[in-house]
Design an enzyme around this catalytic site. Structure first.
Site, PDB file in Angstrom:
ATOM      1  N   LYS A 113       0.870  -1.179   0.000  1.00 27.91           N
ATOM      2  CA  LYS A 113       0.000   0.000   0.000  1.00 27.91           C
ATOM      3  C   LYS A 113       0.903   1.223   0.000  1.00 27.91           C
ATOM      4  O   LYS A 113       1.764   1.370   0.866  1.00 27.91           O
ATOM      5  CB  LYS A 113      -0.866  -0.019   1.257  1.00 27.91           C
TER       6      LYS A 113
HETATM    7  C1  R5P Z   1      -2.051   5.097   7.767  1.00 21.47           C
HETATM    8  O1  R5P Z   1      -0.955   4.561   7.936  1.00 21.47           O
HETATM    9  C2  R5P Z   1      -3.254   4.343   7.847  1.00 21.47           C
HETATM   10  O2  R5P Z   1      -2.848   3.011   7.729  1.00 21.47           O
HETATM   11  C3  R5P Z   1      -4.371   4.568   6.832  1.00 21.47           C
HETATM   12  O3  R5P Z   1      -5.001   3.349   6.644  1.00 21.47           O
HETATM   13  C4  R5P Z   1      -3.927   5.062   5.497  1.00 21.47           C
HETATM   14  O4  R5P Z   1      -3.289   6.286   5.616  1.00 21.47           O
HETATM   15  C5  R5P Z   1      -5.067   5.134   4.475  1.00 21.47           C
HETATM   16  O5  R5P Z   1      -6.024   6.018   4.838  1.00 21.47           O
HETATM   17  P1  R5P Z   1      -6.231   7.402   4.100  1.00 21.47           P
HETATM   18  O6  R5P Z   1      -6.891   7.083   2.790  1.00 21.47           O
HETATM   19  O7  R5P Z   1      -7.088   8.189   5.014  1.00 21.47           O
HETATM   20  O8  R5P Z   1      -4.862   8.015   3.882  1.00 21.47           O
END
Ligand code: R5P
Length: 263
Positions: A174
């Site tokens: 991710k």
């Molecule tokens: C950050 O490390 C968290 O794991 C979130 O899951 C990630 O940032 C994704 O969320 P967003 O789309 O709000 O950035």
């Protein structure tokens, strides 16, 4: 790859489209009660029917999610830091693999902090997690953390971090969208999902979604740009249309506006 691990992966990345809409609701693990995620159940349950997977901690899973949900669970298993602490990169494992199995998780997620002073500890934790995951058939999603003290959020840095995660054995990475994102995807031999990042306009967030898919990401693991929207259900439906139906950003935004009007 054994059957169990492939089966779990198929619950995260949908076999019919080869894509995934993951709803990220793990923010509280270091941010506490984030805006619009103050009462997790109220935010998450109405959106769950439109997500393939939920990414969250075991505490929120056990306290706030009905056991009858159709979603697969990607359990956030790294943490140990907070926004008021000294160093967000100083993460360790916060959940054992056998508890992830007890939670019926389809995957476990851990952040790596490439370029930070805790780079080594987070990369070794990833390696340990992959080894433990293989014993029970559990896929590992590596999150390439970004922050002021880390490298710039550009293709060079994100390619470096994503590739290192894949080399260590992450099954899915991710990361963040950036200019030249094709290069990040091309040099990472495992599927990539894109985080949404801080709240954008809905139009911009749908463009980010479209551009990510066009560049080769298999989906999104999106949080704030869905549940901080004034219209979270229309938003997640529009994201789904782009990810699973190859809609353009405009088609996604048109659907969003139409669903908002119907509300
Ligand atoms: C950050 O490390 C968290 O794991 C979130 O899951 C990630 O940032 C994704 O969320 P967003 O789309 O709000 O950035």
């Amino acid at each position: 790859m054994d059957w169990g691990l492939r089966n779990r992966l198929a619950r995260i990345i949908m076999p019919d489209t080869g894509r995934s809409v993951m709803l990220a609701v793990d923010h509280g693990y270091f941010l506490g009660p984030t805006s619009r995620l103050e009462v997790p159940r109220k935010t998450i349950m109405p959106l769950a029917p439109y997500a393939d997977a939920l990414m969250l901690t075991r505490g929120i899973l056990r306290s706030s999610i009905d056991t009858s949900v159709h979603n697969s669970i990607v359990l956030r298993v790294s943490g140990g830091t907070s926004i008021v602490g000294e160093d967000l990169s100083n993460e360790g494992l916060i959940t054992a693999m056998d508890d992830a199995v007890r939670c019926n998780a389809s995957g476990v997620a851990l952040s790596i902090f490439v370029g930070s002073k805790h780079e080594r500890q987070t990369l070794l934790a990833l390696s340990q997690l992959v080894d433990e995951g293989h014993k029970v058939g559990m896929p590992v999603l590596a999150v390439t953390a970004v922050g002021k003290e880390l490298g710039k959020r550009d293709a060079r840095y994100l390619s470096l971090a994503s590739r290192i995660a894949a080399e260590i054995g992450a099954h899915v990475v991710k990361t963040y969208y950036c200019d030249g994102f094709e290069k990040v995807v091309e040099s990472c031999p495992v599927p990539i999902v894109v985080a949404g990042g801080p709240k954008l306009t809905e139009k911009d967030a749908l463009e980010l979604t479209f551009n990510s898919i066009k560049a080769g990401a298999v989906g999104v693991d999106m949080g704030r740009n869905i549940w901080q929207s004034d219209n979270p259900i229309p938003m997640i439906k529009a994201v789904r249309k782009i990810v699973h139906e190859d809609a353009t950003a405009k088609q996604g935004y048109d659907l969003y506006k139409k669903l908002c009007k119907e509300k």
